[in-house]
Scaffold this motif. Sequence first.
Motif, PDB file in Angstrom:
ATOM      1  N   ALA A 137      16.586  -3.052   8.848  1.00 14.05           N
ATOM      2  CA  ALA A 137      16.199  -4.120   7.923  1.00 14.05           C
ATOM      3  C   ALA A 137      14.927  -3.745   7.163  1.00 14.05           C
ATOM      4  N   VAL A 138      13.972  -3.139   7.871  1.00 18.96           N
ATOM      5  CA  VAL A 138      12.723  -2.732   7.210  1.00 18.96           C
ATOM      6  C   VAL A 138      13.002  -1.609   6.220  1.00 18.96           C
ATOM      7  N   ALA A 139      13.867  -0.677   6.626  1.00 17.24           N
ATOM      8  CA  ALA A 139      14.146   0.478   5.762  1.00 17.24           C
ATOM      9  C   ALA A 139      14.806   0.057   4.459  1.00 17.24           C
ATOM     10  N   GLU A 140      15.567  -1.049   4.497  1.00 19.38           N
ATOM     11  CA  GLU A 140      16.319  -1.428   3.302  1.00 19.38           C
ATOM     12  C   GLU A 140      15.626  -2.471   2.444  1.00 19.38           C
ATOM     13  N   LEU A 141      14.357  -2.719   2.726  1.00 18.82           N
ATOM     14  CA  LEU A 141      13.600  -3.608   1.838  1.00 18.82           C
ATOM     15  C   LEU A 141      13.420  -2.925   0.474  1.00 18.82           C
ATOM     16  N   PRO A 142      13.240  -3.705  -0.594  1.00 28.20           N
ATOM     17  CA  PRO A 142      12.901  -3.091  -1.879  1.00 28.20           C
ATOM     18  C   PRO A 142      11.640  -2.235  -1.715  1.00 28.20           C
ATOM     19  N   PRO A 143      11.532  -1.099  -2.459  1.00 29.60           N
ATOM     20  CA  PRO A 143      10.482  -0.110  -2.185  1.00 29.60           C
ATOM     21  C   PRO A 143       9.060  -0.683  -2.074  1.00 29.60           C
ATOM     22  N   GLN A 144       8.629  -1.457  -3.067  1.00 31.86           N
ATOM     23  CA  GLN A 144       7.245  -1.938  -3.047  1.00 31.86           C
ATOM     24  C   GLN A 144       7.014  -2.931  -1.897  1.00 31.86           C
ATOM     25  N   ALA A 145       7.956  -3.847  -1.726  1.00 30.65           N
ATOM     26  CA  ALA A 145       7.830  -4.834  -0.644  1.00 30.65           C
ATOM     27  C   ALA A 145       7.849  -4.131   0.706  1.00 30.65           C
ATOM     28  N   GLY A 146       8.725  -3.139   0.834  1.00 37.00           N
ATOM     29  CA  GLY A 146       8.837  -2.395   2.085  1.00 37.00           C
ATOM     30  C   GLY A 146       7.554  -1.662   2.408  1.00 37.00           C
ATOM     31  N   ARG A 147       6.947  -1.083   1.378  1.00 38.94           N
ATOM     32  CA  ARG A 147       5.727  -0.320   1.611  1.00 38.94           C
ATOM     33  C   ARG A 147       4.581  -1.243   2.007  1.00 38.94           C
ATOM     34  N   ALA A 148       4.452  -2.340   1.265  1.00 39.35           N
ATOM     35  CA  ALA A 148       3.383  -3.292   1.573  1.00 39.35           C
ATOM     36  C   ALA A 148       3.571  -3.823   2.991  1.00 39.35           C
ATOM     37  N   PHE A 149       4.820  -4.116   3.344  1.00 37.88           N
ATOM     38  CA  PHE A 149       5.096  -4.637   4.682  1.00 37.88           C
ATOM     39  C   PHE A 149       4.720  -3.625   5.758  1.00 37.88           C
ATOM     40  N   ARG A 150       5.131  -2.357   5.573  1.00 33.95           N
ATOM     41  CA  ARG A 150       4.855  -1.349   6.616  1.00 33.95           C
ATOM     42  C   ARG A 150       3.357  -1.107   6.771  1.00 33.95           C
ATOM     43  N   LEU A 151       2.662  -0.996   5.629  1.00 40.36           N
ATOM     44  CA  LEU A 151       1.219  -0.729   5.709  1.00 40.36           C
ATOM     45  C   LEU A 151       0.498  -1.893   6.382  1.00 40.36           C
ATOM     46  N   HIS A 152       0.871  -3.112   6.001  1.00 44.74           N
ATOM     47  CA  HIS A 152       0.146  -4.276   6.496  1.00 44.74           C
ATOM     48  C   HIS A 152       0.593  -4.656   7.905  1.00 44.74           C
ATOM     49  N   LYS A 153       1.889  -4.830   8.102  1.00 47.55           N
ATOM     50  CA  LYS A 153       2.359  -5.376   9.380  1.00 47.55           C
ATOM     51  C   LYS A 153       2.526  -4.302  10.452  1.00 47.55           C
ATOM     52  N   LEU A 154       2.994  -3.119  10.070  1.00 46.66           N
ATOM     53  CA  LEU A 154       3.250  -2.094  11.095  1.00 46.66           C
ATOM     54  C   LEU A 154       2.014  -1.239  11.353  1.00 46.66           C
ATOM     55  N   ASP A 155       1.283  -0.899  10.298  1.00 44.75           N
ATOM     56  CA  ASP A 155       0.119  -0.031  10.499  1.00 44.75           C
ATOM     57  C   ASP A 155      -1.167  -0.821  10.634  1.00 44.75           C
ATOM     58  N   GLY A 156      -1.087  -2.108  10.421  1.00 45.95           N
ATOM     59  CA  GLY A 156      -2.244  -2.959  10.677  1.00 45.95           C
ATOM     60  C   GLY A 156      -3.345  -2.886   9.639  1.00 45.95           C
ATOM     61  N   LEU A 157      -3.042  -2.440   8.428  1.00 45.92           N
ATOM     62  CA  LEU A 157      -4.067  -2.487   7.382  1.00 45.92           C
ATOM     63  C   LEU A 157      -4.222  -3.932   6.899  1.00 45.92           C
TER      64      LEU A 157
END
Lengths: 182, 347
Positions: free
Chosen positions: A121-141
Amino acid sequence: MAQTDDDPLLALYLERRTNLVRFLAARAGSLAAAEDLAQDLYLKLVSRDPTPDISNPLALLYKMALNLMLDRARGEARSAARDTAWRQVERTEVGGVAIADEPPADEAAASAQRLRQLVAAVAELPPQAGRAFRLHKLDGLSHAETARVMGLSVKAVEKHVSAALKALTARLGARGGAGGPP
Amino acid sequence: MSEAWIRGEDARRASAADWLVRLQSPDLADLDEQVAEAVAFDNWLAAHPANVAAYDAVLAVTLELQNAAAAIGKAFEDGPVARAALARRSPAATRGWLIAGALAAAATVALTVTPFAGLQTAGSAPKSYVTAKGERRAVKLADGSTIELNAGSALSVTLGAHERHVTLAEGEAVFDVAADKARPFIIAAGDRTVRVVGTRFDVRRRAGELSVTVERGLVEVNPAEGAPHSGMAGRGFRLRPGQRLDHREGAGEVQLSAADPAQVSSWRAGRLIYRDRPLSEVVADLNQQFAKPIAIDDPVLAQTRVSGVLVLDDQDAVIRRLALLAPIKALPSPQGVLLRRDEAAKP
């Protein structure tokens, strides 16, 4: 209970308790921590002298809750680190529910399958939304750090993260329906 | 399902996601502004049940993803999904991603390495702790665990090399157990053993009645060796926060119920909190706190349900307040205090 008659703040707490937990869970990042805080707030309320006249009881309730969070953040940095480490060593949490270490085989298989769903589900997010999500929620920025890394405004990052959460909920949240605080 | 309904659900989910993002990024420095935002959030929830449902759905998925963040991140580093995602990224973006990854990795290492270094004690002789009536006591163990004993309690502690063992002979205590996977924490209470998987819980053993209430983490309650292995009491139970197990020693059954751990362990703060408990239990608790024994001579009255908070200060004052919660009057007796049904009280 008898003591709520002359204590409107306690009565309001009992009425809005689940909303408080919803608020605290967002802030604390876990339902268990939110329940803990709500219990602390309850103990604080029952141990103080009732104040019958309060102009804005709902605001006071949330102010007390926020102050409790601040106190905890200050005083329990040590034990928070301990708790987190303990969680990492001993158990994992899925959907806010603690799962003991060494789960039965069927549970392990179910959680492995669920993890694949989450990743897809995370991999198939639209590119910008997916990136913002991974940086913020997964990497804790923070939002500000994410904004700097992506070269966007903080507002734009918030919009992307919100869009990601909405899409992820639509895709992942259907099982069972009820998933929030009791 | 009409199209309008789907649009409505979609819009609510978008609002819920917006709220969650706002609540999770507290960039409002001022406490009053945060309070105002919280109140606005509460009002939004209260405005429509569908708002609550939408928010709960977004919250559950978000917490699940946050809790699985490390595993998801790892899958992205390892798997084909991640490579596909990497291919979509611009070079400038990749740098940011790597920096972010390094930050996250550093944080993880710091958290896993810090705890419990130097706490690996080899083993020790049993130590006993006893509290008198009205006495409460907190004990800090060498492994970092704490035990808070309620009044009238006795227990002994052995910190072994392979196991931490507590025998609760009588009374009640709240255990806050330091994590040590190599040395499980085991509490023997009558014909049950309580094995700790999590961290914080209340164990009570009075007059052959055992109860365990979990506040945080996971706790296993098993029959002790030699206890009858039949019926419901023959098996072990795993309790989660907010669950309570009650068992009469030697009996064939075990009751599980929901309980408010803050209420059960409220004695730590010099208060007793009850929700729908029999008067006999309240009196048994009070008799551990005060020297003058309280008795009930009416078995029906003893089963009367009590809800409320009792602050433990002066015994006479406590009994007066108890009379507000239950239809009782207190009479002096040669042994102490006798509770009678107060016929004048409203049923």
